[in-house]
Design an enzyme around this catalytic site. Sequence first.
Site, PDB file in Angstrom:
ATOM      1  N   GLU A 329       6.626  10.648  -7.166  1.00 47.87           N
ATOM      2  CA  GLU A 329       5.319  10.672  -6.506  1.00 47.87           C
ATOM      3  C   GLU A 329       4.857   9.276  -6.078  1.00 47.87           C
ATOM      4  O   GLU A 329       3.860   8.769  -6.581  1.00 47.87           O
ATOM      5  CB  GLU A 329       4.279  11.253  -7.474  1.00 47.87           C
ATOM      6  CG  GLU A 329       4.647  12.610  -8.034  1.00 47.87           C
ATOM      7  CD  GLU A 329       3.677  13.071  -9.121  1.00 47.87           C
ATOM      8  OE1 GLU A 329       3.338  14.256  -9.112  1.00 47.87           O
ATOM      9  OE2 GLU A 329       3.263  12.249  -9.967  1.00 47.87           O
ATOM     10  N   ARG A 332       1.515   4.004  -3.538  1.00 51.37           N
ATOM     11  CA  ARG A 332       1.472   2.602  -3.114  1.00 51.37           C
ATOM     12  C   ARG A 332       2.713   2.200  -2.319  1.00 51.37           C
ATOM     13  O   ARG A 332       2.607   1.504  -1.307  1.00 51.37           O
ATOM     14  CB  ARG A 332       1.358   1.712  -4.357  1.00 51.37           C
ATOM     15  CG  ARG A 332       1.181   0.236  -4.071  1.00 51.37           C
ATOM     16  CD  ARG A 332       1.425  -0.590  -5.346  1.00 51.37           C
ATOM     17  NE  ARG A 332       0.796   0.033  -6.492  1.00 51.37           N
ATOM     18  CZ  ARG A 332      -0.429  -0.241  -6.909  1.00 51.37           C
ATOM     19  NH1 ARG A 332      -1.142  -1.149  -6.295  1.00 51.37           N
ATOM     20  NH2 ARG A 332      -0.931   0.388  -7.953  1.00 51.37           N
ATOM     21  N   ARG A 373      -9.685  -4.382  -5.938  1.00 56.74           N
ATOM     22  CA  ARG A 373      -8.532  -4.568  -6.816  1.00 56.74           C
ATOM     23  C   ARG A 373      -8.451  -5.977  -7.404  1.00 56.74           C
ATOM     24  O   ARG A 373      -7.972  -6.161  -8.510  1.00 56.74           O
ATOM     25  CB  ARG A 373      -7.233  -4.203  -6.089  1.00 56.74           C
ATOM     26  CG  ARG A 373      -7.152  -2.701  -5.773  1.00 56.74           C
ATOM     27  CD  ARG A 373      -5.763  -2.292  -5.307  1.00 56.74           C
ATOM     28  NE  ARG A 373      -4.769  -2.441  -6.356  1.00 56.74           N
ATOM     29  CZ  ARG A 373      -3.936  -3.445  -6.460  1.00 56.74           C
ATOM     30  NH1 ARG A 373      -3.918  -4.412  -5.552  1.00 56.74           N
ATOM     31  NH2 ARG A 373      -3.100  -3.517  -7.472  1.00 56.74           N
ATOM     32  N   CYS A 404     -23.424  -9.444  -3.608  1.00 55.44           N
ATOM     33  CA  CYS A 404     -24.232 -10.191  -4.573  1.00 55.44           C
ATOM     34  C   CYS A 404     -23.614 -10.116  -5.949  1.00 55.44           C
ATOM     35  O   CYS A 404     -24.138  -9.444  -6.844  1.00 55.44           O
ATOM     36  CB  CYS A 404     -25.650  -9.648  -4.574  1.00 55.44           C
ATOM     37  SG  CYS A 404     -26.418  -9.927  -2.991  1.00 55.44           S
ATOM     38  N   TYR A 434      -5.196   1.975  -2.425  1.00 54.92           N
ATOM     39  CA  TYR A 434      -6.307   1.760  -3.367  1.00 54.92           C
ATOM     40  C   TYR A 434      -7.320   0.717  -2.902  1.00 54.92           C
ATOM     41  O   TYR A 434      -7.967   0.087  -3.720  1.00 54.92           O
ATOM     42  CB  TYR A 434      -5.768   1.423  -4.774  1.00 54.92           C
ATOM     43  CG  TYR A 434      -4.738   2.431  -5.232  1.00 54.92           C
ATOM     44  CD1 TYR A 434      -5.118   3.727  -5.557  1.00 54.92           C
ATOM     45  CD2 TYR A 434      -3.386   2.101  -5.285  1.00 54.92           C
ATOM     46  CE1 TYR A 434      -4.178   4.675  -5.932  1.00 54.92           C
ATOM     47  CE2 TYR A 434      -2.436   3.047  -5.665  1.00 54.92           C
ATOM     48  CZ  TYR A 434      -2.837   4.322  -5.983  1.00 54.92           C
ATOM     49  OH  TYR A 434      -1.906   5.246  -6.339  1.00 54.92           O
TER      50      TYR A 434
HETATM   51  C1  PLP Z   1      -1.546   7.311  -9.275  1.00 54.42           C
HETATM   52  C2  PLP Z   1      -0.498   8.323  -9.430  1.00 54.42           C
HETATM   53  C3  PLP Z   1       0.639   8.294  -8.621  1.00 54.42           C
HETATM   54  C4  PLP Z   1       0.875   7.232  -7.586  1.00 54.42           C
HETATM   55  O1  PLP Z   1       0.965   5.971  -8.133  1.00 54.42           O
HETATM   56  P1  PLP Z   1       1.472   4.730  -7.198  1.00 54.42           P
HETATM   57  O2  PLP Z   1       1.381   3.558  -8.093  1.00 54.42           O
HETATM   58  O3  PLP Z   1       0.536   4.667  -6.060  1.00 54.42           O
HETATM   59  O4  PLP Z   1       2.845   5.073  -6.764  1.00 54.42           O
HETATM   60  C5  PLP Z   1       1.571   9.282  -8.774  1.00 54.42           C
HETATM   61  N1  PLP Z   1       1.418  10.256  -9.698  1.00 54.42           N
HETATM   62  C6  PLP Z   1       0.325  10.319 -10.491  1.00 54.42           C
HETATM   63  C7  PLP Z   1       0.205  11.422 -11.443  1.00 54.42           C
HETATM   64  C8  PLP Z   1      -0.650   9.359 -10.392  1.00 54.42           C
HETATM   65  O5  PLP Z   1      -1.721   9.418 -11.189  1.00 54.42           O
END
Ligand code: PLP
Length: 477
Positions: A329, A332, A373, A404, A434
């Site tokens: 998944e 980023r 971030r 501010c 993000y």
């Molecule tokens: C945040 C998240 C991601 C993605 O994370 P990246 O660092 O953007 O790759 C994938 N799976 C789950 C369950 C997440 O919480």
Amino acid sequence: MRAHPAGPRHGEILAPIGAPPQPENAEALHALDAQVWPLGASRSDGTGLTQRSVSIAGVDVRDLAAEFGTPLFILDEADFRTRAAAFRSAYDDPTVPADVFYAGKAFLSAHVVRWVQEEGLNLDVCSGGELLTAVRAGFPGERIAFHGNNKSISELELALESGVGRFVIDSFEEIVRLAEAAERYGVVANVLVRVTVGVEAHTHEFIATAHEDQKFGLSLAGGAAEEAVRRIVKLPSLHLAGLHSHIGSQIFDTAGFEISAHRLVSLAASIRDEHGIEVAEIDLGGGMGIAYGPDDDPMKASDMADLLRGIVVKECAALGLALPRLAVEPGRAIVGPSMITLYEVGTVKVVDLGAGHSRHYVSVDGGMSDNIRTALYDAEYTVRLVSRVSDARAVLSRVVGRHCESGDIVVRDCWLPEDLSSGDLLAVAATGAYCRAMASNYNHVPRPPVVAVREGRTQLVLRRETTDDLLALDAGL
Ligand SMILES: *Cc1c(COP(=O)(O)O)cnc(C)c1O
């Protein structure tokens, strides 16, 4: 941990810890490192210093600023698609079938949803709002996975109505809520159990522990994950589709995944022994790292895919398990490098630090409302002057926002030309993940737009918020 950003670090100027090395020459001060900048980023060849502006996918940032204003997120569509396609092909292997889910929480809009679909990826969402964005953009429900540690009943219902293909279960309450809702809808929901495997990764390192002190998932060591499986398999409106873990973010190697895969596969073996069920899917989550600076060295998607496949094959063989389907998944790693933020310089303040040293505070027209971030995670970014080049000497600078709050820092330590002044455009690289997604309205500042560029053309992805949008919420006006 660092001290308060605007506090004691003032004293470190004599040896600016955290500052990247001083650029050797004007060339280096203006270079666009290919690791960090979108694939379509380039500087024009003009001979005059004022002409050598930066373009993204053939569109000059000065034209974008004139048309859309600043701050502005510029999204290189071809870059996004290239990275998405690289993940798709990296996991396209006949011996270990796998799915790639783009983690929409990194950045989501209807255009991005369509690109994800066209590039053959699936989609993760973690709220009703993300789910509706996907559904209304026409993304097929069965290719969506729904995450979150506190999904509401109405969100679960929306997901069932949308035919969501996978629910990632994060609590015992959710098992009951989802089972009841699925029963009302007369459907069987596919569920993955989110397992807390005792591995936590962030920024180049990971720690492995037996227990995990965090809100996500069901603990493996504490027995909660096995108990969740016991409850799920008894419920006719739920189907145990697999096991899931997500170990963190900005991961640069596979050591943490190796441990999480080992622990998930061991759990799959005990599920087989206890219930006679073969777990069909193992989802290792996201967190693949990107380069924010020239020293970051992220792994190629295909190299990581080869290693992850090898790990899962080995672990399954060791326990005599049939090979499950694999899932990852990335969020980023797909959208992060595809986007930059364009700011206009408003003020430059030279602060004397004593002993002949100074720091240039460069205030831009955005800040922590469009990039939290740096304040939240001590994130480090790369910034460049992009509306021109300069042959002035490089000075130690700090790019700060307009809010501010003294911790409102966009780039903590960087080198910028000494002659920087009002109206110059700066770009911060790798802000796709993000940043717009976590944007706020602090100080009643409207959130910036996102414009996609491709082959010399622009397309509005998210329009700029207006003050009227904000004031419309105020019941007293
Ligand atoms: C945040 C998240 C991601 C993605 O994370 P990246 O660092 O953007 O790759 C994938 N799976 C789950 C369950 C997440 O919480």
